[in-house]
Design a protein around this motif. Structure first.
Motif, PDB file in Angstrom:
ATOM      1  N   GLU A 230      30.638 -16.911  -3.382  1.00 53.64           N
ATOM      2  CA  GLU A 230      31.886 -17.805  -3.367  1.00 53.64           C
ATOM      3  C   GLU A 230      33.180 -17.451  -3.772  1.00 53.64           C
ATOM      4  O   GLU A 230      33.109 -16.529  -4.847  1.00 53.64           O
TER       5      GLU A 230
ATOM      6  N   ARG B 178      40.459 -29.031   0.667  1.00 49.86           N
ATOM      7  CA  ARG B 178      41.728 -29.571  -0.212  1.00 49.86           C
ATOM      8  C   ARG B 178      43.136 -29.656   0.610  1.00 49.86           C
ATOM      9  O   ARG B 178      43.170 -28.954   1.696  1.00 49.86           O
TER      10      ARG B 178
ATOM     11  N   SER C 280      27.432 -31.605  -7.643  1.00 47.69           N
ATOM     12  CA  SER C 280      28.286 -30.832  -7.627  1.00 47.69           C
ATOM     13  C   SER C 280      28.177 -29.164  -7.644  1.00 47.69           C
ATOM     14  O   SER C 280      26.827 -28.964  -7.687  1.00 47.69           O
ATOM     15  N   ARG C 281      29.024 -28.163  -7.781  1.00 47.87           N
ATOM     16  CA  ARG C 281      28.723 -26.909  -7.853  1.00 47.87           C
ATOM     17  C   ARG C 281      29.358 -26.127  -9.114  1.00 47.87           C
ATOM     18  O   ARG C 281      29.628 -25.074  -9.087  1.00 47.87           O
TER      19      ARG C 281
ATOM     20  N   SER D  24      31.611 -18.855   1.239  1.00 50.55           N
ATOM     21  CA  SER D  24      33.148 -19.034   1.084  1.00 50.55           C
ATOM     22  C   SER D  24      33.777 -18.477   2.401  1.00 50.55           C
ATOM     23  O   SER D  24      33.597 -17.066   2.794  1.00 50.55           O
TER      24      SER D  24
ATOM     25  N   TYR E  12      34.095 -27.584   1.528  1.00 54.94           N
ATOM     26  CA  TYR E  12      34.736 -27.861   0.236  1.00 54.94           C
ATOM     27  C   TYR E  12      36.226 -27.754   0.735  1.00 54.94           C
ATOM     28  O   TYR E  12      36.586 -26.735   1.162  1.00 54.94           O
TER      29      TYR E  12
ATOM     30  N   SER F   2      34.939 -23.365   1.201  1.00 55.92           N
ATOM     31  CA  SER F   2      33.487 -23.004   1.377  1.00 55.92           C
ATOM     32  C   SER F   2      32.807 -24.099   2.165  1.00 55.92           C
ATOM     33  O   SER F   2      33.001 -25.229   2.449  1.00 55.92           O
TER      34      SER F   2
ATOM     35  N   GLU G  74      39.314 -27.822  -4.792  1.00 56.30           N
ATOM     36  CA  GLU G  74      38.972 -28.469  -3.711  1.00 56.30           C
ATOM     37  C   GLU G  74      37.830 -29.775  -4.019  1.00 56.30           C
ATOM     38  O   GLU G  74      37.308 -29.705  -5.019  1.00 56.30           O
TER      39      GLU G  74
ATOM     40  N   ALA H 282      34.184 -31.765  -2.647  1.00 55.97           N
ATOM     41  CA  ALA H 282      33.138 -31.845  -1.461  1.00 55.97           C
ATOM     42  C   ALA H 282      33.187 -32.846  -0.437  1.00 55.97           C
ATOM     43  O   ALA H 282      33.460 -33.850  -0.758  1.00 55.97           O
TER      44      ALA H 282
END
Length: 707
Positions: free
Chosen positions: A198, A549, A307-308, A503, A547, A611, A556, A558
């Motif tokens: 990422e 924004r 989440s990541r 990504s 992901y 991503s 960003e 999800a």
């Protein structure tokens, strides 16, 4: 697996190791103190006890499911392998520079987490890859080879490799691994292009270093566990619980142990998700309180928030930004130092403080009689009469009430109150801390708590669940059967699952759908290799997320992406209309998700994609989700009298000593039984205060409702 299959789930926590066996007869649980010096010992002892109780041979076990805090504890206690980092020349200090921010703005003596890799072992290597993956400077292989002997002489046993923009092109990292394996075959190697492919250099390097740091330890433990099970005659396959709420193979866990850091709490979230779907509860707050921490998780429509991003080893305990970031799939939850073993003390201003320090299992709370001298939450619950000594006795612990009273009198003397009053204040502080954390967590995610069902599990949660619900204005609390080993039970209910991330930054308006299809197909192939190894006969569903924004934003969100229909498409056959349809659908999904979080969108602003994630997950059987009529059908019931109850005295939520009853959970029927009441069982106690009433449901769960 067939219904007659024998499965065992094990969860190693900071205080207790929880085990549960599932066979054709149902469930049988065991709970024992964690053996920190040899974690596998409690596991093996517990499995032997489960098999003896069921009169089963070790060879009868078909599957072992496992979650553990060992990786987390190794990071927090700095007990991992001596680790080096090979990184692009000029970037060796990224780990120390971090995000160059202040997570505690007004603390002039701010302390930061120390990098896992000391500067002397962060080796710069000449190479350079551009953001689009183009090789600008070839890898200086001689510099890689030159670093080997000094690192080996220094005692390094694990190496993290993280080059600039390797998420886009990992060829240099792969070549570095080949060189290390040829000239240093015994060293463990972690590549950032595999561990965390990422964007964002600091988070990617931090995650890769954390993976390398715990890899030798976890590899040794998992091998030792497999050998110990084989030695006792159990050769069943082992699946590991990951932080994202899915099961994976032993080999994958050994390669990416960083994905195990929140495996126990994730198992609890899977139990809550199963119960939410089974009982038709659309909005749920899960509450998992064990011996060391309390975890709270929001679930909507039967699914937990995911989440990541996650932090470990926070210098300011539970202060966001003060820990080491890791980018892994993780169930989103708030975790605070409020477990049964959390230690109480009085600060310089004579304020009562609880946690985050825990007595753990060695020596444990004072009540356990194992040498503990500091008063804890469990000790307070005992003084308040809210836990059953019989339940602990069944777990092999004889509680020492006089020692607890003495510890409160001596250690909390500054409060100038009697031990029972100090215990009441301690319990109130803990419950208020958990209520505040729940409210803040819900607010951060744009959610509310009103009208939710609280699902409580873990050894200490049923004791505190009703008081927490009262503070949050929640009217219904569900205590599942085998709540004391809830996370381990969640392992049995969790799907085989694996997530892949890539990504690929680009403005949404310029998205090349044909290129996206190729990327998603590559990701699906990678995920399929893992999930098929874990269960070749299972059926899987595929989900994707982007992901995204607004241009100019730093972070960003999800966004669920309905692009799985493209996975079987031929990229060359996609026309411009298909591309526009995908872009329009993603734009709508992003704006809906953005409004859900922030309450508004930004009309006309450019949208960017950072991503993509693709997840393959085992499909749950329809039979496991059927809702018991006892919960879904509202029937008027008057509070009834409990049979075979025992009179007890306890301190109620008002602070007054009241007469109450204790009843074995197995004797509780479908009629409501009003509080104050203790519902006792082997591994936990449910405290039902005045104003609430409890009844048993068809699936063995305990439902407590406000009257």
């Amino acid at each position: 697996m067939p219904p007659e299959a024998v499965r065992i789930a094990v969860d190693i926590g900071g205080t207790f190791t929880d085990l549960i066996l599932e066979d054709a007869k149902g469930y049988h649980a065991d709970k024992r103190l964690t053996t920190h010096s040899q974690p596998a010992q409690a596991v093996i002892d517990g499995i032997r006890a489960l098999l003896e109780a069921r009169a089963l041979a070790p060879e009868a076990v078909d599957l072992v499911l496992h979650g553990t805090t060992l990786a987390t504890n190794a990071l927090i206690e700095r007990r991992g392998a001596p680790t080096a980092l090979l990184t692009t020349q000029g970037h060796r200090d990224v780990l120390e520079m971090a995000l160059e921010n202040r997570f505690e703005q007004y603390d002039i003596a701010i302390d930061r987490p120390q990098p896992l890799v000391p500067r002397a072992w962060r080796i710069p290597i000449r190479e350079r890859v551009a953001a689009d993956g183009e090789v600008l400077v070839p890898l200086a292989e001689a510099e890689v080879l030159a670093a080997i002997e000094p690192l080996r002489a220094a005692g390094v046993t694990s190496v993290a490799v993280g080059y600039l923009h390797a998420y886009r092109n990992g060829a240099h990292e792969q070549l570095t691994r080949e060189l290390l394996r040829e000239h240093w075959p015994e060293v463990a190697v972690s590549l950032s292009s595999e561990v965390c492919p990422e964007i964002r250099e600091y988070e990617r390097l931090s995650t890769t270093c954390a993976n390398a740091y715990v890899m030798p330890l976890m590899d040794h433990y998992l091998q030792a566990l497999a050998q110990a099970l084989a030695a006792m005659g159990c050769t069943a396959p082992i699946r590991l619980m990951t932080s994202g709420g899915g099961l994976t193979t032993l080999d994958t866990a050994r390669a990416y142990p960083i994905r195990l850091v929140e495996s126990g709490p994730a198992g609890g979230a899977m139990l809550a998700a199963h119960l939410a779907r089974r009982h038709g509860a659309d909005q749920v707050l899960s509450f998992d309180m064990g011996g060391t921490t309390a975890k709270l998780c929001l679930l909507d429509d039967g699914e937990p928030l995911l989440s990541r991003s996650f932090e470990v080893d926070r210098v300011y305990r539970f202060k966001k930004g003060s820990g080491l970031p890791v980018r892994i799939p993780v169930v989103e939850m708030v975790e605070i130092g409020a477990g049964g073993g959390s230690i109480a003390h009085v600060d310089a201003l004579k304020r009562l403080r609880v946690g985050p320090e825990s007595a753990g299992s060695e020596p444990g709370p004072v009540a356990y009689g194992r040498g503990g001298s500091a008063p804890t939450v469990t000790d307070a619950d005992l003084l308040l009469g809210r836990v059953s000594a019989d339940g602990f006795r069944k777990a092999g612990l004889a509680l020492d009430a006089p020692a607890v009273e003495q510890a409160f009198a001596e250690r909390l003397a500054a409060l100038e109150v009697q031990p029972a009053e100090a215990a009441f204040r301690l319990a109130e502080v803990v419950d208020e801390n958990m209520a505040a954390a729940s409210t803040a967590h819900a607010s951060e995610w744009g959610r509310t708590l009103e009208g939710r069902l609280l699902i409580a599990f873990g050894g200490a949660a049923p004791v505190h669940a009703l008081r927490l619900a009262d503070k949050l204005g929640i009217d219904r609390v569900l205590i599942p059967a085998n709540a004391g080993v809830g996370s381990a039970l969640g392992f049995l209910l969790a799907p085989v699952r694996y997530e892949v991330v890539r990504s690929r930054y680009e403005p949404l308006s310029q998205l090349a759908v044909a290129t996206l299809v190729e990327l998603l197909q590559e990701m699906r192939t990678e995920a399929a290799q893992v999930v098929e190894a874990a269960g070749a006969a299972l059926s899987f569903e595929c989900t994707c997320a982007a992901y995204m924004r607004y241009a100019g934003q730093g972070f960003e969100i999800a966004v669920p992406a309905d692009v799985t229909g493209l996975l079987d498409a031929q990229p060359a056959a996609l026309d411009s209309q298909a591309g526009r349809d995908v872009i329009d659908a993603l734009a709508r999904a992003f704006e809906a998700a953005y409004v859900g979080l922030y309450g508004r969108s930004i009309p006309g602003a450019e949208i960017e994609i950072m991503s993509w994630t693709l997840t393959l997950s085992e499909v749950a059987s329809a039979a496991s989700l059927s809702a018991p009529a006892a919960f879904t059908q509202e029937t008027a019931r008057a509070p009834g009298e409990a049979t075979a109850s025992v009179p007890v005295t306890l301190r109620d939520s008002t602070g007054a000593d009241v007469a109450a009853r204790a009843i074995d959970r197995a004797l509780l029927g479908a009629s409501l039984v009003a509080g104050p009441l203790l519902v006792t069982e082997a591994h936990t106690t449910t405290f039902v205060p005045d104003g609430f009433a409890a009844r048993a449901l068809g699936d063995g769960s305990l439902l407590v409702e406000r009257q």
